[in-house]
Each structure stands twice: as structure tokens, then as C-alpha cells.
Design an enzyme around this catalytic site. Structure first.
Site, PDB file in Angstrom:
ATOM      1  N   TYR A  92      -5.431 -46.629  20.551  1.00  9.42           N
ATOM      2  CA  TYR A  92      -6.511 -45.629  20.549  1.00  9.42           C
ATOM      3  C   TYR A  92      -6.829 -45.115  19.151  1.00  9.42           C
ATOM      4  CZ  TYR A  92      -6.739 -45.595  25.590  1.00  9.42           C
ATOM      5  OH  TYR A  92      -6.944 -45.977  26.900  1.00  9.42           O
ATOM      6  N   ASP A 103       0.720 -44.574  30.027  1.00  2.75           N
ATOM      7  CA  ASP A 103       1.313 -45.916  30.123  1.00  2.75           C
ATOM      8  C   ASP A 103       1.048 -46.785  28.896  1.00  2.75           C
ATOM      9  OD1 ASP A 103      -1.330 -46.788  30.359  1.00  2.75           O
ATOM     10  OD2 ASP A 103      -1.206 -47.051  32.528  1.00  2.75           O
TER      11      ASP A 103
HETATM   12  P1  NAD Z   1     -10.743 -43.474  40.060  1.00  8.60           P
HETATM   13  O1  NAD Z   1     -11.984 -42.658  40.008  1.00  8.60           O
HETATM   14  O2  NAD Z   1     -10.798 -44.860  40.583  1.00  8.60           O
HETATM   15  O3  NAD Z   1      -9.637 -42.719  40.918  1.00  8.60           O
HETATM   16  C1  NAD Z   1      -9.431 -41.356  40.903  1.00  8.60           C
HETATM   17  C2  NAD Z   1      -9.389 -40.814  42.315  1.00  8.60           C
HETATM   18  O4  NAD Z   1      -9.123 -39.410  42.227  1.00  8.60           O
HETATM   19  C3  NAD Z   1     -10.694 -40.963  43.117  1.00  8.60           C
HETATM   20  O5  NAD Z   1     -10.452 -41.628  44.327  1.00  8.60           O
HETATM   21  C4  NAD Z   1     -11.153 -39.530  43.327  1.00  8.60           C
HETATM   22  O6  NAD Z   1     -11.805 -39.321  44.558  1.00  8.60           O
HETATM   23  C5  NAD Z   1      -9.855 -38.766  43.262  1.00  8.60           C
HETATM   24  N1  NAD Z   1      -9.978 -37.348  42.924  1.00  8.60           N
HETATM   25  C6  NAD Z   1     -10.874 -36.738  42.113  1.00  8.60           C
HETATM   26  N2  NAD Z   1     -10.638 -35.422  42.069  1.00  8.60           N
HETATM   27  C7  NAD Z   1      -9.552 -35.186  42.852  1.00  8.60           C
HETATM   28  C8  NAD Z   1      -8.819 -34.037  43.195  1.00  8.60           C
HETATM   29  N3  NAD Z   1      -9.159 -32.839  42.733  1.00  8.60           N
HETATM   30  N4  NAD Z   1      -7.762 -34.153  44.031  1.00  8.60           N
HETATM   31  C9  NAD Z   1      -7.411 -35.361  44.513  1.00  8.60           C
HETATM   32  N5  NAD Z   1      -8.070 -36.489  44.228  1.00  8.60           N
HETATM   33  C10 NAD Z   1      -9.123 -36.414  43.402  1.00  8.60           C
HETATM   34  O7  NAD Z   1     -10.157 -43.451  38.572  1.00  8.60           O
HETATM   35  P2  NAD Z   1      -9.078 -44.413  37.907  1.00  8.60           P
HETATM   36  O8  NAD Z   1      -9.735 -45.177  36.824  1.00  8.60           O
HETATM   37  O9  NAD Z   1      -8.367 -45.172  38.941  1.00  8.60           O
HETATM   38  O10 NAD Z   1      -8.114 -43.382  37.203  1.00  8.60           O
HETATM   39  C11 NAD Z   1      -7.414 -42.354  37.848  1.00  8.60           C
HETATM   40  C12 NAD Z   1      -6.835 -41.405  36.832  1.00  8.60           C
HETATM   41  O11 NAD Z   1      -5.698 -41.954  36.182  1.00  8.60           O
HETATM   42  C13 NAD Z   1      -7.791 -41.045  35.695  1.00  8.60           C
HETATM   43  O12 NAD Z   1      -7.598 -39.709  35.300  1.00  8.60           O
HETATM   44  C14 NAD Z   1      -7.347 -41.972  34.598  1.00  8.60           C
HETATM   45  O13 NAD Z   1      -7.779 -41.544  33.338  1.00  8.60           O
HETATM   46  C15 NAD Z   1      -5.860 -41.881  34.778  1.00  8.60           C
HETATM   47  N6  NAD Z   1      -5.044 -42.901  34.123  1.00  8.60           N
HETATM   48  C16 NAD Z   1      -4.207 -42.469  33.158  1.00  8.60           C
HETATM   49  C17 NAD Z   1      -3.372 -43.340  32.519  1.00  8.60           C
HETATM   50  C18 NAD Z   1      -2.481 -42.813  31.445  1.00  8.60           C
HETATM   51  O14 NAD Z   1      -2.017 -43.573  30.621  1.00  8.60           O
HETATM   52  N7  NAD Z   1      -2.203 -41.518  31.384  1.00  8.60           N
HETATM   53  C19 NAD Z   1      -3.394 -44.681  32.860  1.00  8.60           C
HETATM   54  C20 NAD Z   1      -4.270 -45.118  33.862  1.00  8.60           C
HETATM   55  C21 NAD Z   1      -5.084 -44.206  34.506  1.00  8.60           C
HETATM   56  C1  G6P Z   2      -4.529 -47.216  29.084  1.00 10.81           C
HETATM   57  C2  G6P Z   2      -4.456 -45.740  28.775  1.00 10.81           C
HETATM   58  C3  G6P Z   2      -4.895 -44.906  29.921  1.00 10.81           C
HETATM   59  C4  G6P Z   2      -6.235 -45.376  30.469  1.00 10.81           C
HETATM   60  C5  G6P Z   2      -6.091 -46.822  30.858  1.00 10.81           C
HETATM   61  C6  G6P Z   2      -7.264 -47.468  31.522  1.00 10.81           C
HETATM   62  O1  G6P Z   2      -3.493 -47.605  29.905  1.00 10.81           O
HETATM   63  O2  G6P Z   2      -3.187 -45.336  28.384  1.00 10.81           O
HETATM   64  O3  G6P Z   2      -4.884 -43.561  29.550  1.00 10.81           O
HETATM   65  O4  G6P Z   2      -6.597 -44.605  31.583  1.00 10.81           O
HETATM   66  O5  G6P Z   2      -5.758 -47.543  29.709  1.00 10.81           O
HETATM   67  O6  G6P Z   2      -8.405 -47.492  30.778  1.00 10.81           O
HETATM   68  P1  G6P Z   2      -9.683 -48.213  31.408  1.00 10.81           P
HETATM   69  O7  G6P Z   2     -10.704 -48.110  30.334  1.00 10.81           O
HETATM   70  O8  G6P Z   2      -9.260 -49.612  31.710  1.00 10.81           O
HETATM   71  O9  G6P Z   2     -10.044 -47.425  32.642  1.00 10.81           O
HETATM   72 MN    MN Z   3      -2.998 -43.089  28.436  1.00 14.64          MN
END
Ligand code: NAD
Ligand code: G6P
Ligand code: MN
Length: 440
Positions: free
Chosen positions: A262, A171
Site C-alpha cells: 500500500y 491480512d
Molecule cells: P462485501 O460488501 O462483499 O461484504 C461486506 C458485508 O457486510 C455485506 O454483505 C454487507 O451487507 C455487510 N454489512 C454491512 N454493514 C453491516 C453491518 N452494520 N452489520 C453487519 N453486516 C454488515 O465486502 P468485502 O469486500 O467482502 O469486504 C468485507 C470487509 O472486510 C470490508 O470492510 C473489507 O475492507 C474488509 N477486509 C479487510 C481486510 C484486512 O486486511 N483488514 C482484508 C479483506 C477484507
Molecule cells: C488486502 C488488504 C485488505 C483489503 C484486501 C482486498 O488483503 O490487506 O485490507 O481489503 O486486500 O482488497 P480488494 O481490492 O481485493 O477488495
Molecule cells: Mn488490510
């Protein structure tokens, strides 16, 4: 209009309430029949799931909703899987950030040694998720946010090379587009970006307005004059405001293209380390702020029995992007998004099998990415070094190779020194017992 069945994997994520709100906001464009939240952590899942029941009763009354920790229930008859899991949770994220910092290297969840550690944890669970989904919903689209997206995309592309319905997204390009929109007082949906790079490692070369005029020169001038802020600056923690402010510094040193935020970790690793507190990293900030706020607010709504006055969403871009991506695929809209795909000549002077991030039209047959041609030596050098790191990190996982892991970390710009790489790797191996394959 067809109504879709969606499952959110990582239903207990801090981002889930925002996603629920985007789904509800877009119920006419992307109508749902059924939504299931799936998580392996029953407690987190229940808090968000109970919140969701109340939220949907008030905002989406005809939606069938349930939450579960049972994969069989979750993956049956699914059209779209939205995945955002975090293997090891914030406790492991904290170690990913703190261990490299002990050796004077950047501590970040997706960049450098922290991203390496997180990547080696994510791969196994992500492969399992795809296999589980395919066992019951062979045609479902799997749209993945799980980080580190670069490593996850590379690993999934190796294991499922013929599966054309897995799409990895980030995102941050959308966050940046919306932030340029705020800066220019323009609607970011009118922008047409030209973008290239790897995940969390890319640049906007052009940003056309609806008349085809390139806004990059204007944006640069405004950043030099006024600095740069995220679109949702008022809701952001200090570390994110600092991160966006770094865009001005990056544009002074490397003025050609607009950098993904980043890149600060790769351009200025020493400076970033000097600004990081080894005892209170981003993981601590997230646990103290976002996680606390989201879970407290969900509990408050459940107690109050109404979601009428809730403000649990903290970033619209995240939820909006994944829902719009799904809608563009479902309805063959061919809208433009920046996504992660296999290179195959898109960046013509780097290897074909790189997973790159570029703009693509998204339709019923998936992404039709837009090539950028040859890139200049500086960007080619930066990208190829980072790509070699990513490839070796994934090799290390599949070959269970200590030597490949050491080579990966040595190639990472946030580390470089082989002796430091070895010390960090040895400590990460200890910390990740049970999550990583045993490296030999
Ligand atoms: P979080 O720990 O709050 O949430 C993740 C959830 O996944 C937890 O509730 C956990 O219990 C669950 N989980 C762990 N292993 C699992 C599995 N094998 N199957 C199903 N559920 C499982 O973390 P968060 O900060 O809310 O982030 C969630 C994910 O989204 C992270 O990987 C984060 O890096 C990613 N993210 C990516 C982007 C992006 O730009 N690509 C943006 C925002 C968040
Ligand atoms: C950005 C990135 C994600 C990352 C998110 C949250 O949106 O693209 O990959 O997971 O930030 O980062 P934070 O440090 O707030 O958990
Ligand atoms: Mn990202």
C-alpha cells in the site's frame, strides 16, 4: 477440547466462503460448537448461508450452523466475533475511488480520500457492533478485519479504551509473508518477521529464518532479479499483479526495508493516478470478478446440492489468518502475528497513543507486541504525517468538524493541496449523506 461459538459479522461478505473453508480445515486445532453468520443484508446472507449449509453438511457435520439478520440471535453466547462488514457496500466504495480521481488524486478504498470517506462510514457501525456484542457476550474476543483498519482501530480505541478483547488485524502482512515464501521456495510459517508502521503503511525490517538468518537481503536481490508476485498470483486480478510488481520499484528507490504494497500510493501518488482508469476502478473490477464469481459459485453449489467440486475460495491467507489468530488466543499458543495495537513505546520515537502495526505474540491475554525502538527520520516523517491524518480524520468524526476533516485531507500525501482537499471533501460530503455525521 473446548468447542467454541463463533459469529461472522458481514456473513454475506465475498470473503466468507474462504473463512468457512479455513474454519473447516482447522476443525481439529480450533473446534467449533456453533457458527452463526450475521449480516444486515438478508439477500446476500441467504446466498452464502445456503451455500454454507451444504458445505458444512459435507465437511463439518457435527457443527451447529445458522445464518441470521437478527443481532440478538447472533451475539448470544459467543466466544469469538470475526468482523468483516462494509458500510455502504461496493456502490459507496466505487464513489470513494472515483471522486478523488476526478481531482487528480489517488482513488483507493483504504488510502487517501477514499479511505477517509470509508472510515467515516465504518466508525458508527463498528461502535454499534461492539456495543451489541458486549450487551450479550461481555467476554467475547472481537477480531476485526473491517477497513479502513487504521481508522477503525483508532476510533474503537477511543470509545472502548478499557476493552482489551478487541483486536484489529490486516491480512496483507500474511499475504506478503506467503509471497516471500513462494519467492524463496520456503515455508512462510518458519519466518519470524520484524515489522513496524501503521496499517497499510509499514515495513519489514528483518525476516529471520528458523536459524536466525535474516532473509531480507536475499529477498531484495531476488526481487531485483525476478520481480515480485503474490503467492496466489494465478487467482489475482491484473490490478493486484501490478501492485505487487510495484514492490520492485519501491525497493529501487527506498532499498532499506521491504515495503507493504500500500505504500505505492504514498510514494508515487501521481504515477498511480496516471495508471488508474477513472471510469473503471478496483470497485468495478471486484464487482465484475470476485463478487460475481463468489455469488455465482455459491448459487451453483446450492442448485447442485453438493459442494464437492467447489472452488469458491480465492485467497487462503485471509481466512487462515483470522482462524489462526483466534486459535492462538483460545489455546494460549503465543504464536507470532502482525497486528494493530497501541504504540506505548513500541516505536519509541513516535507518540504513545498511535495505533501501530507490529509483530506480537498472541496468547490467552491478548497480544504481547514486540518493540522496534527508534526509527530513522524518513520513516518517522512518513508515519507521523499519516498518523496526523488518521487522528484528524477520527477527530472530524467525533467532533463533527469540517475543519478537522479538511486538515486531515490536506495532510494526506495523496492530496496535499488544500484547495483540492476542500473540493474533494465537499463532494464526499454530498455522496455520504446519511452515512457520515453532519460536519459543521
Ligand atoms: P462485501 O460488501 O462483499 O461484504 C461486506 C458485508 O457486510 C455485506 O454483505 C454487507 O451487507 C455487510 N454489512 C454491512 N454493514 C453491516 C453491518 N452494520 N452489520 C453487519 N453486516 C454488515 O465486502 P468485502 O469486500 O467482502 O469486504 C468485507 C470487509 O472486510 C470490508 O470492510 C473489507 O475492507 C474488509 N477486509 C479487510 C481486510 C484486512 O486486511 N483488514 C482484508 C479483506 C477484507
Ligand atoms: C488486502 C488488504 C485488505 C483489503 C484486501 C482486498 O488483503 O490487506 O485490507 O481489503 O486486500 O482488497 P480488494 O481490492 O481485493 O477488495
Ligand atoms: Mn488490510
Amino acid at each position: 477440547m473446548k468447542k467454541y461459538n463463533v459469529v461472522i459479522v458481514g456473513g454475506g461478505s465475498t470473503w466468507t466462503p474462504g473463512l468457512l473453508s479455513s474454519l473447516s480445515k482447522k476443525k481439529n486445532e480450533f473446534p467449533l460448537n456453533k457458527l452463526v453468520l450475521f449480516d444486515i443484508n438478508a439477500e446476500r446472507q441467504a446466498v452464502i448461508g445456503e451455500f454454507a449449509k451444504i458445505f458444512f453438511k459435507e465437511n463439518y457435520p457435527d457443527l451447529q450452523f445458522e445464518y441470521t439478520t437478527d443481532k440478538e440471535v447472533a451475539y448470544k453466547d459467543v466466544d469469538f466475533v470475526f468482523c468483516q462488514m462494509r458500510t455502504g457496500g461496493y456502490k459507496m466504495r466505487e464513489l470513494d475511488e472515483k471522486i478523488p480521481l476526478k481531482y487528480g488524486c489517488v482513488g483507493q478504498e483504504t488510502c487517501g480520500a477514499g479511505g477517509f470517506a470509508y472510515g467515516l462510514r465504518s466508525i458508527r457501525d463498528m461502535i454499534e457492533m461492539v456495543n451489541d456484542v458486549r450487551a450479550s457476550s461481555k467476554d467475547a474476543w472481537i477480531i476485526n478485519y473491517t477497513n479502513p483498519a487504521a481508522i477503525v482501530a483508532e476510533a474503537l480505541n477511543r470509545v472502548f479504551p478499557n476493552d482489551k478483547k478487541i483486536l484489529n488485524i490486516c491480512d496483507q502482512p500474511v499475504n506478503l509473508l506467503r509471497s516471500y515464501g513462494r519467492l524463496l521456495n520456503m515455508d512462510p510459517y518458519e519466518f519470524e518477521p520484524v515489522y513496524f508502521g501503521l496499517n497499510h503503511f509499514g515495513w519489514f525490517t528483518h525476516l529471520y529464518d528458523k536459524n536466525g538468518i535474516d532473509l531480507v537481503p536475499v529477498i531484495k536481490e531476488m526481487v531485483y532479479k525476478n520481480g515480485f508476485k503474490p503467492v496466489d498470483a494465478e487467482q489475482r486480478d491484473q490490478s493486484w499483479l501490478d501492485t505487487y510488481a510495484m514492490v520492485e520499484k519501491m525497493l529501487i528507490d527506498y532499498p532499506e526495508y521491504l515495503p507493504n504494497t500500500y505504500l505505492q500510493y504514498y510514494y508515487y501518488p501521481e504515477y498511480k493516478v496516471s495508471k488508474q482508469d477513472p471510469n473503471f476502478t478496483r470497485a468495478n473490477e471486484v464487482m465484475a470478478n470476485r463478487e460475481k464469481r463468489v455469488f455465482e459459485e455459491c448459487r451453483r453449489v446450492v442448485e447442485a446440492g453438493t459442494a464437492a467440486a467447489t472452488n469458491v475460495v480465492h485467497n487462503d491467507a485471509h481466512g487462515d489468518m483470522i482462524v489462526e489468530v483466534a486459535e492462538s488466543i483460545a489455546h494460549n499458543r503465543n504464536r507470532q502475528y502482525i497486528v494493530i495495537v497501541e504504540n506505548n513505546g513500541l516505536i519509541s520515537n513516535i507518540q504513545d497513543d498511535a495505533m501501530v502495526e507490529v509483530a506480537a505474540l498472541l496468547g490467552a491475554n491478548g497480544p504481547r507486541p514486540m518493540g522496534v525502538g527508534k526509527i530513522d527520520t524518513f520513516y518517522k516523517g512518513m508515519i507521523e504525517q499519516q498518523l496526523a491524518y488518521e487522528k484528524l480524520a477520527v477527530d472530524a468524526y467525533f467532533e463533527k468538524s469540517y475543519n478537522k476533516a479538511l486538515k486531515a485531507l490536506t495532510l494526506n500525501r495523496t492530496i496535499v493541496d488544500g484547495k483540492k482537499a476542500r473540493k474533494i471533501l465537499d463532494e464526499l460530503i454530498e455522496a455520504n449523506k446519511g452515512y457520515w455525521p453532519e460536519l459543521n
